[in-house]
Design a protein around this motif. Structure first.
Motif, PDB file in Angstrom:
ATOM      1  N   ASP A 178      -3.772  11.190  -4.119  1.00 16.28           N
ATOM      2  CA  ASP A 178      -4.119  10.774  -5.486  1.00 16.28           C
ATOM      3  C   ASP A 178      -5.552  11.257  -5.744  1.00 16.28           C
ATOM      4  N   ALA A 192       6.493  13.920  -7.849  1.00 16.15           N
ATOM      5  CA  ALA A 192       6.309  12.863  -8.850  1.00 16.15           C
ATOM      6  C   ALA A 192       7.436  12.867  -9.863  1.00 16.15           C
ATOM      7  N   LEU A 223      -2.034  17.910  -6.073  1.00 12.36           N
ATOM      8  CA  LEU A 223      -0.999  17.117  -6.726  1.00 12.36           C
ATOM      9  C   LEU A 223       0.387  17.614  -6.334  1.00 12.36           C
TER      10      LEU A 223
END
Length: 141
Positions: free
Chosen positions: A36, A132, A127
């Motif tokens: 994160d 996600a 990321l």
């Protein structure tokens, strides 16, 4: 302070108070992980309850070491006057406001180590957008 290839953890003493209450020391931890890369976590420990963790932008914490910054639930204000060696994090929610004073030098060292791990401007490289999206949609790879 602990640093690995993917995270930085920094134990600190947080001096916690309310706007009109006494200032009490609590063990706390600042945490940063490449999973994160835009966020830091501040966990406040309690001897009688599970830790309470707030997540906010690393950039907010960084900017707050130099000037008051933030809006909404989290504000960060550098120390002044007799509190020049501290950094104040103001946490607000529907039940009230907590004033958290941290040692500014520990926060600066923590931030320095987070930048060594993930330099400013390279956060996107860490990321996992596909992961996600799969997690949000409930689909597997």
């Amino acid at each position: 302070m602990e640093q690995s290839l993917s995270a930085v953890a920094c134990p600190v003493t947080a001096y916690v108070s309310t706007p009109n209450g006494p200032r009490l020391p609590l063990p706390a931890e600042l945490h940063y992980g490449v999973f994160d890369p835009y966020a830091v976590r501040l966990s406040l420990m309690s001897p009688v309850q599970p830790p309470v963790t707030w997540v906010f932008a690393r950039e907010l914490l960084t900017e707050g070491t130099m000037r008051p910054t933030g809006s909404g639930d989290v504000l960060v204000v550098p120390g002044d006057g007799h509190h020049s060696r501290s950094l104040r994090v103001i946490l607000r929610n529907s039940t009230g406001t907590a004033l958290i004073d941290l040692e500014a030098a520990r926060v600066a060292l923590f931030l320095q180590q987070t930048f060594a791990l993930v330099p400013v401007g390279t956060e996107n490289n860490h990321l996992d957008l596909d992961g996600a999206i799969h997690a949000l949609t409930g689909r597997t790879h």
